[in-house]
Write a protein that holds these residues in place. Structure first.
Motif, PDB file in Angstrom:
ATOM      1  N   THR A   9       0.858  -1.190   0.000  1.00 35.89           N
ATOM      2  CA  THR A   9       0.000   0.000   0.000  1.00 35.89           C
ATOM      3  C   THR A   9       0.885   1.228   0.000  1.00 35.89           C
ATOM      4  N   LEU A  10       0.601   2.112  -0.952  1.00 36.26           N
ATOM      5  CA  LEU A  10       1.371   3.351  -1.034  1.00 36.26           C
ATOM      6  C   LEU A  10       0.479   4.459  -0.504  1.00 36.26           C
ATOM      7  N   SER A  11       0.948   5.137   0.544  1.00 37.00           N
ATOM      8  CA  SER A  11       0.117   6.228   1.074  1.00 37.00           C
ATOM      9  C   SER A  11       0.911   7.532   1.021  1.00 37.00           C
ATOM     10  N   PHE A  12       0.201   8.633   1.053  1.00 37.74           N
ATOM     11  CA  PHE A  12       0.828   9.952   0.906  1.00 37.74           C
ATOM     12  C   PHE A  12       0.521  10.801   2.130  1.00 37.74           C
ATOM     13  N   GLY A  15      -2.636  13.632   2.227  1.00 38.12           N
ATOM     14  CA  GLY A  15      -4.060  13.288   2.211  1.00 38.12           C
ATOM     15  C   GLY A  15      -4.544  12.709   0.894  1.00 38.12           C
ATOM     16  N   SER A  16      -3.699  12.656  -0.157  1.00 36.39           N
ATOM     17  CA  SER A  16      -4.121  12.028  -1.422  1.00 36.39           C
ATOM     18  C   SER A  16      -4.481  10.573  -1.144  1.00 36.39           C
ATOM     19  N   PRO A  17      -5.418  10.021  -1.943  1.00 36.14           N
ATOM     20  CA  PRO A  17      -5.820   8.629  -1.664  1.00 36.14           C
ATOM     21  C   PRO A  17      -4.648   7.655  -1.781  1.00 36.14           C
ATOM     22  N   SER A  18      -4.623   6.668  -0.935  1.00 41.74           N
ATOM     23  CA  SER A  18      -3.545   5.667  -1.000  1.00 41.74           C
ATOM     24  C   SER A  18      -3.841   4.703  -2.150  1.00 41.74           C
ATOM     25  N   MET A  19      -2.847   3.916  -2.485  1.00 39.05           N
ATOM     26  CA  MET A  19      -3.007   3.018  -3.632  1.00 39.05           C
ATOM     27  C   MET A  19      -2.505   1.637  -3.265  1.00 39.05           C
ATOM     28  N   ILE A  33       7.168  -5.313  -6.817  1.00 39.13           N
ATOM     29  CA  ILE A  33       5.932  -4.545  -6.642  1.00 39.13           C
ATOM     30  C   ILE A  33       5.563  -3.988  -8.013  1.00 39.13           C
ATOM     31  N   ASP A  34       4.353  -4.266  -8.452  1.00 35.93           N
ATOM     32  CA  ASP A  34       3.924  -3.848  -9.790  1.00 35.93           C
ATOM     33  C   ASP A  34       3.428  -2.399  -9.733  1.00 35.93           C
ATOM     34  N   ILE A  35       4.209  -1.513 -10.369  1.00 30.03           N
ATOM     35  CA  ILE A  35       3.840  -0.085 -10.313  1.00 30.03           C
ATOM     36  C   ILE A  35       3.302   0.406 -11.654  1.00 30.03           C
ATOM     37  N   ARG A  36       2.914  -0.527 -12.530  1.00 32.98           N
ATOM     38  CA  ARG A  36       2.521  -0.096 -13.875  1.00 32.98           C
ATOM     39  C   ARG A  36       1.347   0.889 -13.886  1.00 32.98           C
ATOM     40  N   LYS A  37       0.461   0.778 -12.892  1.00 32.18           N
ATOM     41  CA  LYS A  37      -0.717   1.677 -12.904  1.00 32.18           C
ATOM     42  C   LYS A  37      -0.467   2.938 -12.068  1.00 32.18           C
ATOM     43  N   LEU A  38       0.748   3.057 -11.530  1.00 31.12           N
ATOM     44  CA  LEU A  38       1.034   4.163 -10.596  1.00 31.12           C
ATOM     45  C   LEU A  38       0.773   5.532 -11.219  1.00 31.12           C
ATOM     46  N   TYR A  39       1.325   5.769 -12.404  1.00 30.60           N
ATOM     47  CA  TYR A  39       1.196   7.096 -13.027  1.00 30.60           C
ATOM     48  C   TYR A  39      -0.267   7.398 -13.357  1.00 30.60           C
ATOM     49  N   GLY A  40      -0.942   6.379 -13.933  1.00 38.01           N
ATOM     50  CA  GLY A  40      -2.356   6.570 -14.291  1.00 38.01           C
ATOM     51  C   GLY A  40      -3.189   6.939 -13.073  1.00 38.01           C
ATOM     52  N   GLN A  41      -2.887   6.332 -11.928  1.00 44.05           N
ATOM     53  CA  GLN A  41      -3.739   6.556 -10.752  1.00 44.05           C
ATOM     54  C   GLN A  41      -3.293   7.710  -9.870  1.00 44.05           C
TER      55      GLN A  41
END
Ligand code: CMC
Length: 436
Positions: A9-12, A15-19, A33-41
């Motif tokens: 889980t990536l949290s900020f 306050g941005s939503p975690s992923m 860790i698969d970060i392929r959707k990181l930029y999109g989300q």
């Protein structure tokens, strides 16, 4: 890829939503860790210069455990391959996934030897180079030029083209390296002899002349074959990643391998064996074993930029298993040639001993790598120092082509296109020249 039950889980902190990020398990080695959707989300990239924490692909070819000092080609330990197999068996393993049986070996050997000659025009291409050109400059040109000769194997998306390009590259690299050597010597090129083994044929093309036949020495041929096996692949190193990135644009295999050759040339990568021997020769000229202490002092001096070449590795934080095997070969070759008292070898041994005991090297887990010994072996065989990296390129070609073919055959493959953290000037207007 096998998904893991565990998720990251990536949290900020703003306050941005975690992923939630999926994790995949390797058959051995670290999970990813698969970060392929990181930029999109999230609209954010990851930042990892030098790829210290990034797996750029999934692969089934080579596995390294740097902490243990373990190297496996398709699951087989390098120590067993070096003792029980020859280079062409190793090529078959890397290319097709398993060691050949007797019939497969004969068939593969016949296919490779059928392609050992290069187009006769190649020698005119070579003539454009100065006689004192560095062999790696020549090799970068010659390998790229193969794409101008073999139009029937340049479509990287065609599996038959990829197969024939792989065979041609493995078959022709020894011929090209030997031609580069002969050209520098002003000697006639020697055509390949297909009744010889891969390593014997290479040595004959290097050392025979039309007036003197070369009688292969079994110990030296075996040493050369071992150099080829130990350098055949090394997972996602700089040159292999270069080949993958270059090939990801759909360019032809010869062009992609030429890019690998160019990358390998650097002294931090394949050029280290040449740099290592030059270093040993310089210490020898400046007083030899007596001067090691002074040299090590310079290496440890942060302001000197002097490195102990042949030591350290991005992945191995233990003794490089290839270095152990090469050390053994080094003893055999020097013994067979009656060079046991070779001053450069003695110097290398003394340097290794001191470095392995020195706190600087111990704390940084800097151990000898394969290049520390391969240069001494090649020099004893009679290979000029400037040709060492070209021989490394010859051996690594099979690894490059196996990795390239693996990438192209992967249905998920995409053109490689890293992103960046931009820290330059924001948008601004061009002023007329008089106001700048
Ligand atoms: N001599 C002295 N210090 C070294 C050496 C060396 N050969 N290698 C690394 N260090 C030091 C480096 O200065 C740094 O010290 P500090 O933490 O105080 O700043 C620390 O060790 C970590 O080094 P690094 O540069 O962060 O390590 P890296 O993983 O980025 O570099 C390397 C790996 C292979 C480029 C480097 O060890 C090196 O330049 N070695 C000499 C060249 C060589 O032999 N290369 C052949 C590699 S094997 C063949 C191949 O696979 O291509």
């Amino acid at each position: 890829m096998t998904p893991s039950d565990v998720k990251a889980t990536l949290s900020f902190s703003d306050g941005s939503p975690s992923m939630e990020l999926p994790i995949y398990k390797g058959s051995i080695g670290p999970d990813v860790i698969d970060i392929r959707k990181l930029y999109g989300q999230t609209g954010k990239f990851t930042y990892d210069p030098g790829f210290l924490s990034t797996a750029s692909c999934n692969s089934t070819i080579t596995y390294i455990d740097g902490d243990k000092g373990e190297l496996l080609y398709r699951g087989y330990p390098i120590e067993q391959l070096a003792v029980n197999c020859d280079f062409l068996e190793t090529c078959h393993l890397l290319l097709y996934g398993d060691l050949p049986n007797e019939a497969q070996k004969n068939d593969f050997t016949a296919r490779v030897t059928n392609h050992t000659m290069v187009n006769e025009q190649m020698q005119f291409f070579l003539r454009g180079f100065r006689r004192d050109a560095h062999p790696m400059a020549i090799m970068t040109g010659l390998v790229g030029a193969l794409s101008a000769f073999y139009h029937d194997s340049t479509d990287i998306n065609n599996p038959q083209h990829r197969e024939i390009a792989a065979i041609r590259l493995i078959a022709k690299m020894p011929t090209l390296v030997a031609m580069a050597f002969k050209y520098s010597m002003g000697q006639p090129y020697m055509y390949p002899r297909n009744n010889l083994s891969y390593a014997s044929n290479f040595m004959r093309m290097m050392f025979a002349t039309p007036c003197d036949e070369y009688v292969p020495n079994d110990v030296l041929v075996r040493a050369m074959d071992r150099i080829f096996i130990l350098h055949a692949d090394h997972e996602q190193n700089a040159s292999t990643s270069t080949v993958r990135l270059c090939g990801s644009s759909g360019t032809n295999p010869f062009a992609a391998i030429a890019a690998g050759v160019a990358c390998l040339w650097g002294p931090a990568h394949g050029g280290a064996n040449e740099a290592c021997l030059n270093m040993l020769e310089e210490i020898q000229r400046n007083g030899g074993v007596e001067k090691i202490g002074e040299f090590i002092k310079q290496v440890k001096d942060k302001n000197s930029s002097v490195k102990l070449m042949g030591f350290g590795h991005r992945v191995y934080k233990n003794y490089d298993p290839r270095a152990k095997l090469m050390r053994e070969t080094c003893h055999e070759v020097l013994g067979a040639l009656g060079l046991g008292n070779d001053p450069l070898f003695k110097l290398a041994m003394a340097l290794e001993k001191i470095a392995l005991e020195d706190e600087y090297f111990v704390a940084r887990k800097l151990y000898p790598n394969v290049d520390f010994y391969s240069g001494i072996v090649q020099r004893a065989i009679g290979i000029p120092v400037s040709l060492f990296t070209a021989i490394f390129a010859l051996a690594r070609t099979v690894g490059w082509i196996a990795q390239l073919n693996e990438m192209i055959a992967d249905p998920e493959y995409k053109i490689g296109r890293p992103r960046q953290l931009f820290v330059g000037a924001a948008k601004r207007d061009v002023k007329p020249i008089g106001q700048r």
